[in-house]
Scaffold this motif. Structure first.
Motif, PDB file in Angstrom:
ATOM      1  N   VAL A 172       3.013  10.683  -7.233  1.00 17.52           N
ATOM      2  CA  VAL A 172       3.695  11.107  -8.464  1.00 17.52           C
ATOM      3  C   VAL A 172       2.675  11.596  -9.487  1.00 17.52           C
ATOM      4  O   VAL A 172       2.878  12.621 -10.151  1.00 17.52           O
ATOM      5  CB  VAL A 172       4.540   9.951  -9.055  1.00 17.52           C
ATOM      6  CG1 VAL A 172       5.057  10.325 -10.443  1.00 17.52           C
ATOM      7  CG2 VAL A 172       5.697   9.619  -8.132  1.00 17.52           C
ATOM      8  N   ASP A 173       1.566  10.877  -9.610  1.00 18.05           N
ATOM      9  CA  ASP A 173       0.516  11.298 -10.546  1.00 18.05           C
ATOM     10  C   ASP A 173      -0.012  12.685 -10.189  1.00 18.05           C
ATOM     11  O   ASP A 173      -0.244  13.525 -11.073  1.00 18.05           O
ATOM     12  CB  ASP A 173      -0.636  10.277 -10.536  1.00 18.05           C
ATOM     13  CG  ASP A 173      -0.237   8.959 -11.180  1.00 18.05           C
ATOM     14  OD1 ASP A 173       0.781   8.938 -11.896  1.00 18.05           O
ATOM     15  OD2 ASP A 173      -0.945   7.955 -10.978  1.00 18.05           O
ATOM     16  N   ASN A 188      10.864  10.118  -3.952  1.00 18.06           N
ATOM     17  CA  ASN A 188      10.188   9.391  -2.875  1.00 18.06           C
ATOM     18  C   ASN A 188       9.693   8.029  -3.355  1.00 18.06           C
ATOM     19  O   ASN A 188       9.815   7.026  -2.650  1.00 18.06           O
ATOM     20  CB  ASN A 188       9.022  10.212  -2.345  1.00 18.06           C
ATOM     21  CG  ASN A 188       8.285   9.516  -1.215  1.00 18.06           C
ATOM     22  OD1 ASN A 188       8.871   9.212  -0.186  1.00 18.06           O
ATOM     23  ND2 ASN A 188       6.999   9.253  -1.421  1.00 18.06           N
ATOM     24  N   LEU A 189       9.145   8.006  -4.596  1.00 12.89           N
ATOM     25  CA  LEU A 189       8.683   6.746  -5.158  1.00 12.89           C
ATOM     26  C   LEU A 189       9.833   5.759  -5.305  1.00 12.89           C
ATOM     27  O   LEU A 189       9.702   4.567  -4.989  1.00 12.89           O
ATOM     28  CB  LEU A 189       8.015   6.990  -6.517  1.00 12.89           C
ATOM     29  CG  LEU A 189       7.595   5.738  -7.297  1.00 12.89           C
ATOM     30  CD1 LEU A 189       6.570   4.929  -6.504  1.00 12.89           C
ATOM     31  CD2 LEU A 189       7.016   6.124  -8.656  1.00 12.89           C
ATOM     32  N   PRO A 200       0.816  -1.228   0.000  1.00  9.25           N
ATOM     33  CA  PRO A 200       0.000   0.000   0.000  1.00  9.25           C
ATOM     34  C   PRO A 200       0.843   1.269   0.000  1.00  9.25           C
ATOM     35  O   PRO A 200       0.460   2.274  -0.594  1.00  9.25           O
ATOM     36  CB  PRO A 200      -0.826  -0.125   1.292  1.00  9.25           C
ATOM     37  CG  PRO A 200      -0.127  -1.155   2.118  1.00  9.25           C
ATOM     38  CD  PRO A 200       0.512  -2.091   1.158  1.00  9.25           C
ATOM     39  N   GLU A 201       2.023   1.242   0.673  1.00 15.08           N
ATOM     40  CA  GLU A 201       2.860   2.441   0.693  1.00 15.08           C
ATOM     41  C   GLU A 201       3.403   2.762  -0.710  1.00 15.08           C
ATOM     42  O   GLU A 201       3.620   3.926  -1.058  1.00 15.08           O
ATOM     43  CB  GLU A 201       4.017   2.289   1.686  1.00 15.08           C
ATOM     44  CG  GLU A 201       4.963   1.131   1.410  1.00 15.08           C
ATOM     45  CD  GLU A 201       4.538  -0.151   2.117  1.00 15.08           C
ATOM     46  OE1 GLU A 201       5.413  -0.993   2.379  1.00 15.08           O
ATOM     47  OE2 GLU A 201       3.326  -0.296   2.398  1.00 15.08           O
ATOM     48  N   LEU A 202       3.600   1.712  -1.521  1.00 17.02           N
ATOM     49  CA  LEU A 202       4.065   1.925  -2.892  1.00 17.02           C
ATOM     50  C   LEU A 202       2.950   2.514  -3.751  1.00 17.02           C
ATOM     51  O   LEU A 202       3.182   3.409  -4.568  1.00 17.02           O
ATOM     52  CB  LEU A 202       4.557   0.615  -3.497  1.00 17.02           C
ATOM     53  CG  LEU A 202       5.116   0.695  -4.917  1.00 17.02           C
ATOM     54  CD1 LEU A 202       6.289   1.657  -4.978  1.00 17.02           C
ATOM     55  CD2 LEU A 202       5.550  -0.683  -5.402  1.00 17.02           C
ATOM     56  N   THR A 203       1.738   2.028  -3.553  1.00 18.99           N
ATOM     57  CA  THR A 203       0.588   2.578  -4.277  1.00 18.99           C
ATOM     58  C   THR A 203       0.399   4.059  -3.941  1.00 18.99           C
ATOM     59  O   THR A 203       0.156   4.884  -4.825  1.00 18.99           O
ATOM     60  CB  THR A 203      -0.689   1.800  -3.916  1.00 18.99           C
ATOM     61  OG1 THR A 203      -0.507   0.425  -4.258  1.00 18.99           O
ATOM     62  CG2 THR A 203      -1.886   2.356  -4.667  1.00 18.99           C
ATOM     63  N   ALA A 204       0.556   4.384  -2.656  1.00 17.22           N
ATOM     64  CA  ALA A 204       0.402   5.785  -2.234  1.00 17.22           C
ATOM     65  C   ALA A 204       1.486   6.664  -2.859  1.00 17.22           C
ATOM     66  O   ALA A 204       1.217   7.782  -3.315  1.00 17.22           O
ATOM     67  CB  ALA A 204       0.457   5.873  -0.706  1.00 17.22           C
ATOM     68  N   SER A 227      12.421   0.872  -3.524  1.00 17.35           N
ATOM     69  CA  SER A 227      13.634   0.159  -3.112  1.00 17.35           C
ATOM     70  C   SER A 227      13.460  -0.534  -1.762  1.00 17.35           C
ATOM     71  O   SER A 227      13.953  -1.641  -1.556  1.00 17.35           O
ATOM     72  CB  SER A 227      14.800   1.150  -3.053  1.00 17.35           C
ATOM     73  OG  SER A 227      15.966   0.526  -2.570  1.00 17.35           O
ATOM     74  N   GLU A 228      12.731   0.121  -0.864  1.00 17.95           N
ATOM     75  CA  GLU A 228      12.598  -0.404   0.495  1.00 17.95           C
ATOM     76  C   GLU A 228      11.488  -1.433   0.656  1.00 17.95           C
ATOM     77  O   GLU A 228      11.564  -2.294   1.535  1.00 17.95           O
ATOM     78  CB  GLU A 228      12.348   0.768   1.461  1.00 17.95           C
ATOM     79  CG  GLU A 228      13.517   1.734   1.569  1.00 17.95           C
ATOM     80  CD  GLU A 228      13.184   2.948   2.429  1.00 17.95           C
ATOM     81  OE1 GLU A 228      11.977   3.086   2.786  1.00 17.95           O
ATOM     82  OE2 GLU A 228      14.085   3.740   2.732  1.00 17.95           O
ATOM     83  N   SER A 229      10.455  -1.352  -0.189  1.00 15.50           N
ATOM     84  CA  SER A 229       9.261  -2.160   0.074  1.00 15.50           C
ATOM     85  C   SER A 229       9.083  -3.359  -0.847  1.00 15.50           C
ATOM     86  O   SER A 229       8.178  -4.171  -0.620  1.00 15.50           O
ATOM     87  CB  SER A 229       8.005  -1.283  -0.024  1.00 15.50           C
ATOM     88  OG  SER A 229       7.860  -0.766  -1.342  1.00 15.50           O
TER      89      SER A 229
END
Length: 536
Positions: free
Chosen positions: A163-164, A181-182, A154-158, A187-189
């Protein structure tokens, strides 16, 4: 004719003599009676159609439909009409002389020109191979996500949504921060920073390997005898038919909306709306809208298509008696499928509710985003599944033609006789693009390739225009009277549009990537970001 011109086409085989006799009979028949005879004999245009119906066409059509609804339906037909006219001039030259264009153009125009032509063809076929696999893998992962095989944190989707939203601001600083940030969240998730799970990685390479194996088999057939060529052509017909059916189903599912909008659709095709939202409130040109339209107009035909087409004509054994058939071929198997598919995608964006009526270039929409938005068109997720399958079909045809053109081009550029083994070996060159399922090329390669490819396209067009009017080379085939004048006017327009379109692409894919972000206008920067996967 000059001393440098070929004396005649090679002697015809018995089978070719029978075909020429049949063509001469068809030439004397009325339009309707001869139509099926010509359609059965088409082929080279299929390769052009399959090559241009790839990731780039999908992205351009999705953006056009999501941004302006039906209002830009006229752009793709006009773009392809101009491209077909230029390829028609090229076919007139090649079919008149029967000579291989790499050698003849080098002799008549200049050797360095054809070297760059071939180099641009190879570079574009490799670089545009990556986004084909990338789009196919994305579509496969989207199908997997619907079956809960692939999940996205979910953090990647957010972060992706952020970005959009940042792209809408057209502020380079905000956009760069959101992208950074993306990248960090990705990289982390996720494993290896890919943006999806290990299952997604397996699914990506799985669809990539399947597509590669299918295309190796079919492409190797094209490098064989006439039976293999026919088999390959039927493979392309199947790919194109799949794409038409898939996108057609999405549109037909909303046939009630299509019926009620039929007048607006027809207005879109005839250019009734022109270029919507052309002017800003302060009276200045809307750069993002103009850039979108001119980019679509100038990029329907790629440099690799211009190299592939004449060799596909010669591969079929066509000569001067096939000129009318060649025109039919371009119309029925290149122009018509391209217009049909791109129009269906644009219409799907409107009837599926993706278009919001704002008439502003939507820089955040992507083919996969469009697929998700169409999920409920045929019931729960059915429209999304069908749209994804259509995207995979588009990439499969484009991948095969990139392989075919490399098989031809390397043999010509290296001065080697085209044997089955050599063709097949060189056809594997762009297969490295399978890595596109999880990654993209280093930034320097697309920049260099864009500089060569988009610079060479208008130069190639100028070459075709000159050669088609060179009486010392093709004699009376230059034409005469009003028809010659009209044809040349169209070719000049095509050259001008290709030059403008190539300039836009060079700005976005070369200059913008070299200069600091704050030295490039935000509107053009955002737009070209959305078209980096252009695959003509």
């Amino acid at each position: 004719m000059s001393d440098s011109a070929p004396a005649s086409n090679p002697p015809l085989t018995e089978a070719q003599q029978r075909e020429v006799a049949e063509l001469q009979r068809l030439n004397q028949m009325p339009f309707g009676a001869s139509a099926m005879g010509y359609i059965k004999r088409t082929g080279p245009g299929l390769l052009q159609s399959a090559m241009t119906l790839g990731a780039g066409s999908a992205a351009a059509s999705v953006i056009a439909g999501a941004s302006f609804g039906y209002k830009l339906l006229w752009v793709q037909p006009v773009a392809m009409f101009l491209g077909v006219m230029m390829l028609g001039a090229l076919s007139n030259v090649v079919l008149t002389t029967g000579e291989r264009p790499y050698k003849s153009f080098g002799r008549e125009i200049g050797k360095w020109l054809v070297v760059l032509w071939a180099l641009g063809t190879i570079m574009s076929s490799i670089i545009w191979h990556f986004p084909q696999y990338g789009l196919a893998a994305s579509a496969a992962r989207d199908l997997g996500a619907m079956q809960n095989i692939v999940s996205v944190p979910p953090e990647l989707t957010a972060a992706s949504d952020a970005v959009d939203e940042a792209m809408k601001t057209m502020d380079p600083v905000i956009i760069d921060q959101a992208k950074a940030n993306l990248a960090q969240v990705t990289s982390e998730s996720t494993p290896m920073g890919l943006g999806f799970t290990s299952e997604g990685l397996m699914l990506s390479f799985g669809i990539g390997i399947i597509i590669l194996l299918i295309n190796i088999i079919t492409t190797f057939n094209y490098g064989g005898d006439s039976k293999g060529v026919r088999l390959y052509e039927w493979f392309l017909r199947g790919c194109i038919a799949l794409v038409v059916i898939m996108f057609g189903i999405v549109v037909v599912a909303k046939i009630d909306v299509v019926a009620s909008d039929i007048v607006d659709i027809l207005k879109g095709f005839i250019g009734w709306y022109g270029i919507p939202n052309l002017w800003n409130v302060d009276g200045s040109l809307n750069n993002s809208t103009v850039t979108q339209v001119l980019g679509m107009l100038g990029a329907a035909v790629g440099i690799n298509m211009t190299f592939l087409y004449p060799y596909s004509l010669l591969k079929k054994g066509w000569g001067a008696d096939h000129k009318k058939l060649a025109r039919w071929d371009l119309g029925m198997t290149m122009f018509l499928p391209f217009v049909l598919v791109t129009s269906l995608v644009i219409i799907a964006m409107k009837v599926g509710g993706v278009y919001d009526g704002a008439d502003v270039v939507n820089t955040t929409i992507r083919p996969l985003g469009a697929a998700k938005a169409l999920g409920g068109v045929l019931g729960e997720n059915a429209g999304r599944i069908i749209f994804d399958l259509g995207l995979i079909g588009m990439t499969c045809g484009a991948i095969s033609t990139h392989m075919v053109v490399c098989g031809f081009t390397f043999c010509e550029m290296l001065g080697l006789e085209q044997t089955k083994k050599r063709f097949r070996l060189f056809a594997l060159t762009p297969a490295i693009g399978i890595l596109g399922v999880v990654s993209s090329l280093p930034i320097w390669f697309p920049v260099a390739a864009s500089a060569v490819c988009f610079t060479m396209l208008p130069i190639a067009y100028l070459t075709f225009l000159i050669m088609n009017n060179k009486r010392s080379y093709i004699g009376d085939a230059v034409g005469s009277g009003f028809s010659r004048l009209l044809f040349n006017v169209i070719l000049v327009i095509a050259l001008a549009v290709a030059t403008i379109g190539s300039g836009i692409k060079i700005y976005g894919n070369v200059i913008k990537k070299i200069l600091p972000a704050n030295e490039a206008p935000a509107a053009a920067a955002v737009l070209t970001d959305s078209n980096d996967d252009d695959a003509s």
